[in-house]
Design an enzyme around this catalytic site. Structure first.
Site, PDB file in Angstrom:
ATOM      1  N   ARG A  95      -9.540 -10.632  23.647  1.00 32.84           N
ATOM      2  CA  ARG A  95     -10.848 -10.079  24.034  1.00 32.84           C
ATOM      3  C   ARG A  95     -11.564  -9.522  22.806  1.00 32.84           C
ATOM      4  O   ARG A  95     -12.787  -9.495  22.728  1.00 32.84           O
ATOM      5  CB  ARG A  95     -10.565  -8.967  25.058  1.00 32.84           C
ATOM      6  CG  ARG A  95     -11.729  -8.180  25.571  1.00 32.84           C
ATOM      7  CD  ARG A  95     -11.233  -7.099  26.556  1.00 32.84           C
ATOM      8  NE  ARG A  95     -10.172  -6.261  25.987  1.00 32.84           N
ATOM      9  CZ  ARG A  95     -10.380  -5.163  25.251  1.00 32.84           C
ATOM     10  NH1 ARG A  95     -11.604  -4.764  24.979  1.00 32.84           N
ATOM     11  NH2 ARG A  95      -9.357  -4.460  24.794  1.00 32.84           N
ATOM     12  N   HIS A 171       3.992  -0.629  28.198  1.00 31.95           N
ATOM     13  CA  HIS A 171       2.674  -0.178  27.760  1.00 31.95           C
ATOM     14  C   HIS A 171       2.539   1.319  28.025  1.00 31.95           C
ATOM     15  O   HIS A 171       2.874   1.803  29.115  1.00 31.95           O
ATOM     16  CB  HIS A 171       1.566  -0.924  28.526  1.00 31.95           C
ATOM     17  CG  HIS A 171       1.019  -2.099  27.795  1.00 31.95           C
ATOM     18  ND1 HIS A 171       1.072  -3.382  28.290  1.00 31.95           N
ATOM     19  CD2 HIS A 171       0.389  -2.188  26.585  1.00 31.95           C
ATOM     20  CE1 HIS A 171       0.499  -4.205  27.423  1.00 31.95           C
ATOM     21  NE2 HIS A 171       0.084  -3.507  26.378  1.00 31.95           N
TER      22      HIS A 171
HETATM   23  N1  PCA Z   1      -1.826  -2.639  22.435  1.00 33.21           N
HETATM   24  C1  PCA Z   1      -2.417  -3.964  22.345  1.00 33.21           C
HETATM   25  C2  PCA Z   1      -1.901  -4.533  21.077  1.00 33.21           C
HETATM   26  C3  PCA Z   1      -1.320  -3.396  20.308  1.00 33.21           C
HETATM   27  C4  PCA Z   1      -1.231  -2.294  21.265  1.00 33.21           C
HETATM   28  O1  PCA Z   1      -0.686  -1.206  21.084  1.00 33.21           O
HETATM   29  C5  PCA Z   1      -2.167  -4.834  23.572  1.00 33.21           C
HETATM   30  O2  PCA Z   1      -2.024  -4.280  24.679  1.00 33.21           O
HETATM   31  O3  PCA Z   1      -2.114  -6.040  23.457  1.00 33.21           O
END
Ligand code: PCA
Length: 219
Positions: A95, A171
């Protein structure tokens, strides 16, 4: 077998997208050297937020530490909870440009690779363990299509040939000070993010068979 034989590799990313901070990077020095069990040790490794180069960094870490468990971390600004990812897909569709200016669209991570890989971490036990601490956690069925998914897929592809290694991706939400990204969400303090990741690492080492509770959703 030497005492440190059970190495847990935790990776994090440099900041990206113009933001000066990435909680996944902040956690690395806090986790490096931590012993989640008397015979296990965590080694942390920073990855560039760059398609391709991130996987070269990962290869270096895997060769150096020969881990038994890999927990790859990244930040997802839109998430209010620690998100334990279930699936990596064979797709790069950026994106925004990565930190080297590349913006692949509709490209495979690995040509002719399978469409997807599942995490081999005990994902439900991991979510449960974080919630037990009173911290927000959820199971997620998409790691996106940017560099995090790229690393998650590349990691699982590499480990497909090494069945003894458990691995997956988590995440993290933003930190409370990342005000411009939070858009009203509360953020999660670094100390709480650390506790959450420690609980996930412990689950990865201790839980042989994952909890059989539904992680399904319709949204
Ligand atoms: N988040 C991004 C890439 C590096 C990060 O910490 C992602 O969710 O792809």
């Amino acid at each position: 077998m030497n005492e440190d034989r059970r190495t847990v590799l935790v990776t994090g990313f440099e900041p990206f997208g113009g933001d000066p901070v990435n909680p996944s990077e902040r956690l690395l020095p806090l986790l490096d050297g931590w012993r989640p069990a008397p015979t296990a040790v965590v080694r942390s490794w920073r990855l560039p937020c760059v398609f391709g180069a991130a996987l070269q960094g990962l290869d270096e870490a895997l060769a150096r530490w020969r881990p038994e468990v890999v927990v790859a971390l990244g930040m997802a600004a839109s998430r209010a909870a620690v998100s334990v990812e279930r699936v990596a897909i064979n797709l790069d569709d950026a994106r925004i440009p990565d930190n080297a200016g590349a913006q692949p669209v509709d490209m495979p991570v690995v040509s002719n690779g399978p469409a997807a890989y599942f995490s081999t971490l005990p994902i439900k036990a991991a979510v449960h363990a974080v919630r037990e601490l009173g911290l927000p956690a959820e199971l997620s069925h998409t790691a996106g299509t940017f560099v995090c998914n790229h690393v998650f897929y590349g990691l699982m592809h590499r480990l497909a040939a090494r069945p003894g290694v458990r691995a997956g991706f988590v995440h993290l939400p933003c930190l409370p000070e990342q005000v411009q990204l939070l858009q009203g969400r509360p953020g999660l303090a670094i100390g709480d993010q650390l506790l959450a990741v420690q609980a996930i690492v412990r689950a990865a080492l201790d839980v042989a068979v994952d909890l059989r509770i539904s992680g399904g959703r319709v949204d």
